[in-house]
Write an enzyme that holds these catalytic residues in place. Structure first.
Site, PDB file in Angstrom:
ATOM      1  CE  LYS A 141      -3.510   2.513   2.645  1.00 23.00           C
ATOM      2  NZ  LYS A 141      -4.567   2.436   3.671  1.00 23.00           N
ATOM      3  CG  HIS A 280     -10.502 -27.748 -36.767  1.00 22.73           C
ATOM      4  ND1 HIS A 280      -9.663 -26.661 -36.723  1.00 22.73           N
ATOM      5  CD2 HIS A 280     -10.363 -28.284 -38.005  1.00 22.73           C
ATOM      6  CE1 HIS A 280      -9.053 -26.529 -37.892  1.00 22.73           C
ATOM      7  NE2 HIS A 280      -9.463 -27.501 -38.684  1.00 22.73           N
TER       8      HIS A 280
END
Length: 513
Positions: A141, A280
């Site tokens: 922070k 595919h």
């Protein structure tokens, strides 16, 4: 904002001691005051690094068996102190709180603990870190003034920048980002574990109320499904489930990864030696046999045209014989649990062919994006043949039952609408991804490279009309397995009886979209 920071005081408290002595010596050599706790302090002191116990510096003793060591106003005031805020400076001066400029912390090994067999709840709970994440979050922070190192991999860059005389804002910000990624993944793993340790709530919560995902990029991909799309491959941040090991060939592409996932899932669905060829994401040739070489031969022969440029997966170590058979044609990827040395040698001339080793994937749930959100579902499973019901008058032969079971497993891995024709343990024709079931049946028949007379058929969902059965009967199909459940089941069963076809109902469908 300052362009750099001066490190006068650091706190070092780590579970993973990798590199900490080298870092401690480096900092001490630059005159940095080092605060430390418990095992880390002893580890550093034993290596000749001067440390000050946090408890003596903070004036607060360690209590509750070490559960509380750093959770004190002096420690957190020193970390969160905004050097540019005069009121902060005044309060810290009044409270005699000098700043801490570097926080080096990594967390208790919670995940490694719960992964050990027989670990009890009490032991696991003690490995839930409280002070470590709190210090890291506080430092992150305040990254404008404090450096937060949550991973030993960051130590080298810090030392390099200190030697160059500047710890950059970009590095401090990157360290803060790593902290929040690390602590969020840590908390997500704890939440996941708490949901599995029993009790009424855990038993009833099949899917989490809040879905927390923590994945780390494993590699950038050249592009996605198409060259204009960006793509990357991510694995769980804790490393779990990362089973892929590429042994040879070009980098895996986005489409390769989708196809090899489909191929390995199908191959691993069988107990006997099995081979699945995928194009595919749809199977184009599948077979099981008494030997892997024979399974590979049958799978490649099931649809050799579609197998060109395909992805092949097997559920056994690749043998030299199987490797030579596959090396004789153009393939994109071969994936197996392992490869014999002779098999790797057989593939060596195919420099672009990707060889990938992997065990079965461990994903309990499947995820995909949809409508601006995420869909989650449990992994599909296939019920035992013992639960199937005969719907037709004709009783299937044992050979037909074995073929139907094989076809049903394959069908569960084919995109809907799906029809699979099979003979024994080899696919004969596969109709995938059609808008109507009769079209799927016609496609499966047209894809057959050999005679369809005497084959069996599997349908991933019920037949809405008898026309699909009529088409299959015309091709010589002798037995059909399907879920049942249509409002026209009686009409469909009557069609099977008219053609002398044996029909079995599974009571479950296997849609795949």
């Amino acid at each position: 904002m300052n362009d750099s920071v001066t490190i006068r005081r650091a706190i070092l408290s780590v579970s993973d001691k990798s590199g900490i002595i080298e870092l401690g010596r480096f900092l001490a050599g630059r005159g940095v005051e080092i605060l430390s706790t418990g095992g880390t302090a002893n580890h550093l002191a034993g290596a000749g690094v001067a440390v000050i116990p946090v408890s003596s510096w903070s004036g607060a003793p360690e209590i509750l068996g070490g559960r509380v060591k750093t959770l004190t106003p002096r420690v957190f005031g020193a970390i969160l102190f905004d050097r540019d805020d005069p009121s902060h400076a005044g309060e810290c001066d009044a409270q005699n709180i000098p700043p801490i400029d570097l926080v080096v912390v990594n967390l208790y090994p919670f995940e490694a603990t719960i992964a050990r067999p027989g670990v009890g709840v009490a032991e696991a709970v003690e490995q839930i870190d409280i002070g470590g994440p709190s210090m890291l979050r506080a430092a992150a922070k305040n990254f404008r003034h404090v450096i937060a190192l949550s991973n030993p991999s960051l130590y080298g860059e810090l030392m390099r920048q200190l030697e160059q005389g500047e710890v950059t804002e970009a590095f401090r910000r990157d360290c803060a980002l790593e902290v929040f990624r690390t602590t969020s993944a840590y908390d997500a793993k704890i939440a996941e574990w708490l949901g599995t340790i029993g009790g009424e709530a855990a038993e009833s919560e099949r899917t989490p109320e809040v879905l927390q995902l923590a994945f780390r990029k494993k590699q950038d991909l050249r592009y996605g499904e198409n060259p204009r799309q960006q793509a990357a491959f991510y694995v769980r941040s804790d490393g779990g489930g990362d089973t892929l090991r590429q042994l040879q060939g070009k980098d895996l592409s986005y489409n390769n990864l989708l196809d090899l996932d489909a191929a390995l899932r199908l191959a691993m669905s069988f107990d006997d030696p099995a081979c699945a060829v995928i194009k595919h994401t749809n199977p184009c040739g599948v077979a099981t046999a008494v030997s892997l070489d024979e399974a590979v031969r049958l799978a490649l022969e099931a649809d050799p045209l579609s197998a060109f440029g395909g992805i092949v997966a097997v559920n056994r170590e690749i043998s030299p014989e199987a490797a030579m058979r596959m090396a004789a044609m153009f393939l994109e990827v071969v994936i197996a649990p392992s490869f014999s040395e002779e098999a790797v040698d057989a593939f060596r001339a195919k420099k672009n062919l990707r060889l990938v080793s992997s065990r079965d994937f461990e994903n309990a749930f499947e995820l995909r994006t949809a409508a601006g959100g995420i869909l989650l579902q449990s992994r599909d499973s296939i019920s035992s043949i013992d639960t199937w019901k005969r719907a037709s008058k004709r009783v299937p032969t044992m050979d037909e039952i074995r073929s139907l079971e094989f076809a049903w497993i394959v069908c569960a891995h084919v995109k809907s609408n799906a029809i699979v024709l099979a003979r024994s343990a080899q696919s004969v024709g596969i109709g995938a991804g059609q808008m109507s079931r009769i079209d799927a049946a016609k496609l499966a028949i047209s894809k057959a490279t050999g005679p369809t007379a005497g084959t069996v058929a599997a349908s991933d969902a019920f037949f809405p009309f008898r026309d699909g059965v009529d088409v299959l009967a015309g091709a010589g199909v002798t037995a059909i397995v399907q879920p049942g459940g249509s409002v026209r089941d009686e009409e469909v069963i009557a069609a099977a009886d008219e053609h002398g076809i044996s029909m079995l109902f599974t009571g479950e469908r296997h849609f795949r979209h």
